[in-house]
Design an enzyme around this catalytic site. Structure first.
Site, PDB file in Angstrom:
ATOM      1  N   HIS A 194     -12.885   8.306   8.000  1.00 14.21           N
ATOM      2  CA  HIS A 194     -11.569   9.144   7.649  1.00 14.21           C
ATOM      3  C   HIS A 194     -10.786   8.739   6.508  1.00 14.21           C
ATOM      4  O   HIS A 194      -9.723   8.536   6.618  1.00 14.21           O
ATOM      5  CB  HIS A 194     -10.586   9.148   8.913  1.00 14.21           C
ATOM      6  CG  HIS A 194     -11.232   9.675  10.302  1.00 14.21           C
ATOM      7  ND1 HIS A 194     -12.156  10.811  10.381  1.00 14.21           N
ATOM      8  CD2 HIS A 194     -11.434   9.109  11.368  1.00 14.21           C
ATOM      9  CE1 HIS A 194     -12.589  10.733  11.479  1.00 14.21           C
ATOM     10  NE2 HIS A 194     -12.311   9.672  12.180  1.00 14.21           N
TER      11      HIS A 194
ATOM     12  N   TYR B 234      -9.654   4.220   1.476  1.00  9.80           N
ATOM     13  CA  TYR B 234     -10.341   3.612   0.029  1.00  9.80           C
ATOM     14  C   TYR B 234     -10.414   1.981   0.170  1.00  9.80           C
ATOM     15  O   TYR B 234      -9.458   1.448   0.510  1.00  9.80           O
ATOM     16  CB  TYR B 234      -9.285   3.933  -1.129  1.00  9.80           C
ATOM     17  CG  TYR B 234      -9.840   3.348  -2.298  1.00  9.80           C
ATOM     18  CD1 TYR B 234     -10.801   3.835  -3.378  1.00  9.80           C
ATOM     19  CD2 TYR B 234      -9.224   2.269  -2.887  1.00  9.80           C
ATOM     20  CE1 TYR B 234     -11.214   3.163  -4.064  1.00  9.80           C
ATOM     21  CE2 TYR B 234      -9.513   1.533  -4.123  1.00  9.80           C
ATOM     22  CZ  TYR B 234     -10.850   1.995  -4.887  1.00  9.80           C
ATOM     23  OH  TYR B 234     -11.217   1.366  -5.764  1.00  9.80           O
TER      24      TYR B 234
ATOM     25  N   ASN C 295      -6.332  -2.653  -5.266  1.00 11.22           N
ATOM     26  CA  ASN C 295      -7.120  -3.935  -5.869  1.00 11.22           C
ATOM     27  C   ASN C 295      -6.654  -4.159  -7.363  1.00 11.22           C
ATOM     28  O   ASN C 295      -7.155  -4.845  -8.039  1.00 11.22           O
ATOM     29  CB  ASN C 295      -8.420  -3.951  -5.594  1.00 11.22           C
ATOM     30  CG  ASN C 295      -9.200  -2.716  -6.160  1.00 11.22           C
ATOM     31  OD1 ASN C 295      -8.322  -1.538  -6.597  1.00 11.22           O
ATOM     32  ND2 ASN C 295     -10.470  -2.698  -6.024  1.00 11.22           N
TER      33      ASN C 295
ATOM     34  N   ASN D   9     -12.481  -2.932  12.275  1.00 10.28           N
ATOM     35  CA  ASN D   9     -11.968  -1.365  12.587  1.00 10.28           C
ATOM     36  C   ASN D   9     -10.938  -1.210  11.573  1.00 10.28           C
ATOM     37  O   ASN D   9      -9.934  -1.867  11.478  1.00 10.28           O
ATOM     38  CB  ASN D   9     -11.644  -1.118  13.806  1.00 10.28           C
ATOM     39  CG  ASN D   9     -11.300   0.148  13.907  1.00 10.28           C
ATOM     40  OD1 ASN D   9     -12.243   1.271  14.297  1.00 10.28           O
ATOM     41  ND2 ASN D   9     -10.219   0.715  14.147  1.00 10.28           N
TER      42      ASN D   9
ATOM     43  N   SER E 294      -3.940   2.747  11.072  1.00  7.10           N
ATOM     44  CA  SER E 294      -4.093   3.652  10.226  1.00  7.10           C
ATOM     45  C   SER E 294      -3.076   3.571   9.202  1.00  7.10           C
ATOM     46  O   SER E 294      -1.821   3.111   9.491  1.00  7.10           O
ATOM     47  CB  SER E 294      -3.966   4.869  11.206  1.00  7.10           C
ATOM     48  OG  SER E 294      -5.333   5.234  11.858  1.00  7.10           O
TER      49      SER E 294
END
Length: 84
Positions: free
Chosen positions: A10, A13, A33, A24, A52
Site C-alpha cells: 500500500h 517508498y 534517504n 511488517n 503506517s
C-alpha cells in the site's frame, strides 16, 4: 531488499533499504534517504513492526524486535517520541 516473510504494501517508498525477516511495513511508510548531497542506507533488523505513515530518516539502523508506532519519525541517535 525484503527478507523472507517481510511485507510492504500500500504505497510505501523504501529506497536504498534492507529489511530483515518477518518485518511488517505499514501503509504510507517512507525511507527518507537523500540528504541533498548523497543517498543514505536504511537497515531494519528481523521481526520489526513499522506502523503506517512512519518516516525513517537515513542513515538509520533499526534493531531487531523493535515496534515503531504509526506516524513516528525515526532518526539515528533519537529516541522516538522524545525529541532527544
Amino acid at each position: 531488499k525484503l527478507g523472507s516473510g517481510a511485507r510492504a504494501r500500500h504505497h510505501s517508498y523504501l529506497g536504498d533499504a534492507r529489511f530483515g525477516q518477518n518485518v511488517n511495513v505499514g501503509t504510507g511508510t517512507i525511507t527518507a534517504n537523500f540528504d541533498g548531497e548523497q543517498i543514505n542506507p536504511t537497515e531494519v533488523g528481523d521481526n520489526v513492526y513499522i506502523g503506517s505513515g512512519s518516516i525513517l530518516i537515513a542513515p538509520l539502523h533499526v534493531k531487531s524486535g523493535v515496534q515503531i508506532a504509526p506516524g513516528t519519525v525515526v532518526e539515528e541517535g533519537k529516541t522516538p517520541g522524545t525529541g532527544k
